[in-house]
Enzyme design. Structure first.
Site, short mmCIF file in Angstrom:
data_model
loop_
_atom_site.label_atom_id
_atom_site.label_comp_id
_atom_site.label_asym_id
_atom_site.label_seq_id
_atom_site.Cartn_x
_atom_site.Cartn_y
_atom_site.Cartn_z
N SER A 147 3.01 -1.19 3.91
CA SER A 147 2.62 0.22 4.75
C SER A 147 3.94 -0.79 6.34
O SER A 147 4.86 -0.93 6.35
CB SER A 147 1.84 0.37 4.95
N ASP A 212 3.99 9.93 -2.02
CA ASP A 212 3.50 9.07 -1.00
C ASP A 212 3.11 10.43 -0.63
O ASP A 212 4.00 11.00 0.65
CB ASP A 212 4.25 8.00 -0.27
N HIS A 241 -0.76 6.98 -0.92
CA HIS A 241 0.31 5.85 0.20
C HIS A 241 -0.39 4.58 -0.19
O HIS A 241 -0.34 3.52 0.06
CB HIS A 241 0.18 6.43 1.42
#
Length: 294
Positions: A147, A212, A241
């Site tokens: 991320s 996601d 995610h």
């Protein structure tokens, strides 16, 4: 300009768990640092490293006795090291690698405040620790960015030309692009991964969930398209995610990647002329990313 960028980053991108999910203390007998909840038999060493920003960041080195590579792991923006322990234990066992991870400035027991540039200084200090304290060579390192952690990961990967590989897990093209579908990079944007990935020489594995809900799949696909040295990507069908680690194909594909990097290291060893390298001077509770509009 740098201060403005850092302020934007702090408001949009950093959500350290409060209170921190762990503590670091000194063992009165040995003087070693102790990470709460981790016993000595778990073969993990704790460091507090000074950065160029003047902060002290906590780093943990999870040693595997037969490791060929070391994963330098940069986690998401809503987690700290205490929430990553179970994942690191599993990755170490399944992949047979050492794992070095760290908390960004202002996260966990690390001092200072989180900012884009502080994360760059943080990962530089951690990489220098790998080289200085453990004698780990650049070509034995695989950078792993989850991320927002893809930002410091690509910062390093664009500068280190002999890395063994890079893993981008639910990665972002840039901070602003998570919020708005801009086509041009704005000067005040943060983590301009879309530009930095073009300068990465090593093999790049991209892992992204097709569902996601935070960082659209298009981020991962574009990063893979821009990579010079592409490894087969993993688009996790139905993956969100923060849950890709729960899919069996996640660890299976990572294992294939590690095996491929081992074969590559045998067929393409580093040049003797590059033996000396300079230091860099410039799961289930894994809340990996949050973004908010101001």
């Amino acid at each position: 300009m740098g201060n403005v960028t850092s302020n934007v980053a702090a408001k949009l991108a950093f959500f350290p768990p409060e209170p921190a999910t762990y503590t670091v203390t000194n063992d009165e007998e040995t003087g070693n640092l102790i990470f709460s909840g981790v016993s000595p038999d778990m073969n993990m060493e704790v460091h507090q490293l000074s950065t160029k920003s003047g902060n002290r960041v906590v780093a943990t080195f999870w040693r595997h006795p037969f490791a060929r590579f070391t994963l330098l792991y940069s986690h998401g923006n809503a987690a700290d090291l205490g929430q990553m322990v179970e994942l690191f234990i599993e990755l170490r066992a399944h992949l047979r690698v050492n794992i070095m991870s760290y908390d960004y400035s202002g996260y966990g027991a690390s001092t200072g405040k989180p900012s884009e540039f502080n994360t760059y200084h943080d990962i530089e200090a951690v990489y220098n620790c790998l080289r200085g304290d453990y004698g780990i060579k650049q070509e034995e390192v695989i950078l792993y960015g989850q991320s927002v952690g893809s930002g410091p990961t690509l910062h390093m990967a664009s500068r280190l030309k002999r890395l063994r590989g890079v893993v981008l897990h639910s990665a972002i093209l840039s901070g602003i692009r998570v919020l708005y579908p801009v086509k041009m990079t704005l000067w005040f944007d943060i983590y301009k991964n879309i530009d930095k990935i073009r300068h990465v020489n090593s093999q790049v594995l991209v892992i992204h969930g097709t569902n996601d809900e935070i960082v659209d799949l298009s981020h991962g696909k574009r990063l893979w398209e821009l990579a010079k040295e592409k490894y087969d990507p993993l688009w996790v069908k139905g993956g969100g995610h923060c849950n890709l680690e729960t899919y069996p194909e996640y660890i299976q594909h990572l294992r294939k990647f590690i095996n491929a990097m081992e074969k590559l290291s045998l067929t393409n060893p580093p040049s003797k002329q590059l033996a000396n390298e300079p230091s860099i001077t410039e799961t289930k509770h894994n809340r990996c990313l949050r973004f908010r509009k101001k």
